[in-house]
Design an enzyme around this catalytic site. Structure first.
Site, PDB file in Angstrom:
ATOM      1  N   ASP A  41     -48.999 -37.077  48.950  1.00 17.85           N
ATOM      2  CA  ASP A  41     -49.332 -38.348  49.598  1.00 17.85           C
ATOM      3  C   ASP A  41     -48.344 -38.618  50.727  1.00 17.85           C
ATOM      4  OD1 ASP A  41     -46.979 -39.238  48.379  1.00 17.85           O
ATOM      5  OD2 ASP A  41     -48.042 -40.063  46.658  1.00 17.85           O
TER       6      ASP A  41
ATOM      7  N   PRO B  93     -37.263 -22.714  60.396  1.00 14.25           N
ATOM      8  CA  PRO B  93     -36.371 -23.830  60.742  1.00 14.25           C
ATOM      9  C   PRO B  93     -35.396 -24.133  59.608  1.00 14.25           C
ATOM     10  CG  PRO B  93     -38.591 -24.625  60.285  1.00 14.25           C
ATOM     11  CD  PRO B  93     -38.681 -23.141  60.311  1.00 14.25           C
TER      12      PRO B  93
ATOM     13  N   ASN C 247     -35.000 -16.751  52.359  1.00 12.25           N
ATOM     14  CA  ASN C 247     -36.038 -16.689  51.325  1.00 12.25           C
ATOM     15  C   ASN C 247     -35.532 -16.297  49.940  1.00 12.25           C
ATOM     16  OD1 ASN C 247     -38.192 -17.313  53.093  1.00 12.25           O
ATOM     17  ND2 ASN C 247     -38.345 -15.179  53.762  1.00 12.25           N
TER      18      ASN C 247
ATOM     19  N   ASP D 249     -44.654 -17.357  55.328  1.00  9.91           N
ATOM     20  CA  ASP D 249     -45.376 -16.178  55.789  1.00  9.91           C
ATOM     21  C   ASP D 249     -45.807 -16.345  57.239  1.00  9.91           C
ATOM     22  OD1 ASP D 249     -46.675 -13.631  55.562  1.00  9.91           O
ATOM     23  OD2 ASP D 249     -48.574 -14.701  55.398  1.00  9.91           O
TER      24      ASP D 249
ATOM     25  N   HIS E 276     -43.273 -31.733  52.486  1.00 11.22           N
ATOM     26  CA  HIS E 276     -42.093 -31.994  51.662  1.00 11.22           C
ATOM     27  C   HIS E 276     -42.281 -33.199  50.753  1.00 11.22           C
ATOM     28  CE1 HIS E 276     -39.087 -29.637  54.421  1.00 11.22           C
ATOM     29  NE2 HIS E 276     -39.941 -28.865  53.765  1.00 11.22           N
TER      30      HIS E 276
ATOM     31  N   THR F 272     -38.632 -34.991  41.684  1.00 11.61           N
ATOM     32  CA  THR F 272     -39.480 -35.040  42.877  1.00 11.61           C
ATOM     33  C   THR F 272     -40.935 -35.180  42.485  1.00 11.61           C
ATOM     34  OG1 THR F 272     -39.517 -32.654  42.865  1.00 11.61           O
ATOM     35  CG2 THR F 272     -37.922 -33.673  44.311  1.00 11.61           C
TER      36      THR F 272
END
Length: 277
Positions: free
Chosen positions: A205, A150, A80, A53, A180, A200
């Site tokens: 952290d 990006p 998106n 956004d 990520h 994942t």
């Protein structure tokens, strides 16, 4: 620093709804927690919604707008479509907020708070979110979304450039890339880099940076941050110091949340986050 950022980028303040919607924080926190309890990846989805956004025409909740019969917006962009998730969570939070404080709180502010609470729920840093944004009446075009977000194969100079265009420096870029550390990505996005789909993490952290040191970044744009380039030092610093990462991530999120907000008489307070009033 935070007060200065608020004054420069609009009339945003952390206590904006203190008298008009005092239960706002509790409502968003509870709904976000429930959503993540049901689906641990939803925290990453909330954070990604906020990124996508803010990077396209500012933090105005335009990414939440559905396409119309006459217009395809940024939600339908290749950047998106079938990629962003969690719209129904924002719908649920908005419905609860409307019940408590009708026509008062913007979808843009709800999205900013949901992103912050998601990071907190996943044991990441906490920060005060400046509030007072208003919602866009129209979405950006698919082309604008592609131009401003990006891509996964971008190199460091390109990443620095696109973040700089939003008022964010290289340090902000590396810190925000640490988002990520949570979530998932589609195999097609990283197949060219490694053909090995893995589970994942669902804890916020600094292991993202440790993975980069070992050459285990999933996306090309992730691993590009480490390997003899200009931001290697930041990656090393964050990999060794979780507190430093948390502090810089919180500051960068505050800066990103101040990208071109609509305030005052601009925009509107949408009653339904998916469509303009």
């Amino acid at each position: 620093m935070l007060l200065l950022a608020c004054s420069v980028h609009g009339q945003l303040s952390s206590d904006f709804y203190q008298s008009t919607c005092p239960r706002l924080q509790r409502i968003v926190r509870s709904a976000t927690q429930q959503a993540i309890d049901k689906d641990p990846i939803m925290g990453a989805a909330m954070l990604r919604l906020f990124f996508h956004d803010c990077f396209v025409n500012g933090c105005d909740a335009s990414v939440l707008l559905d396409d119309t019969p006459t217009s395809v917006g940024e939600k339908g962009s290749p950047a998106n479509f079938n990629s962003l998730r969690g719209f129904e969570v924002i719908d649920d939070i908005k419905a609860q907020v409307e019940a408590a404080c009708p026509a008062t709180v913007s979808c843009a502010d709800i999205l900013a708070l949901a992103a912050r609470h998601s990071v907190s729920v996943l044991r990441g840093p906490r920060w005060q979110v400046p509030l007072g944004r208003r919602d866009a009446r129209t979405a950006a075009s698919p082309a604008e979304a592609i131009a401003n977000l990006p891509p996964a194969d971008m190199e460091v100079p390109g990443l620095i450039g696109i973040f700089a265009s939003k008022g964010l420096d290289a340090k902000d870029m590396v810190a925000l890339s640490g988002a990520h550390t949570i979530g998932q990505t589609r195999c097609g996005v990283y197949r060219a880099r490694i053909y090995n789909d893995k589970n994942t993490p669902t804890r916020f952290d600094n292991k993202y940076y440790r993975n980069l040191l070992g050459g285990r970044g999933i996306l090309h744009s992730d691993q590009a941050l480490y390997g003899g380039g200009q931001v290697d030092g930041l990656v090393k610093s964050y990999s060794a110091n979780n507190s430093a990462f948390f502090a810089d991530f919180a500051l960068a999120m505050t800066k990103m949340g101040n990208i071109s907000p609509l305030t005052g008489a601009n925009g509107e307070i949408r009653l339904n986050c998916r469509k303009a009033n």
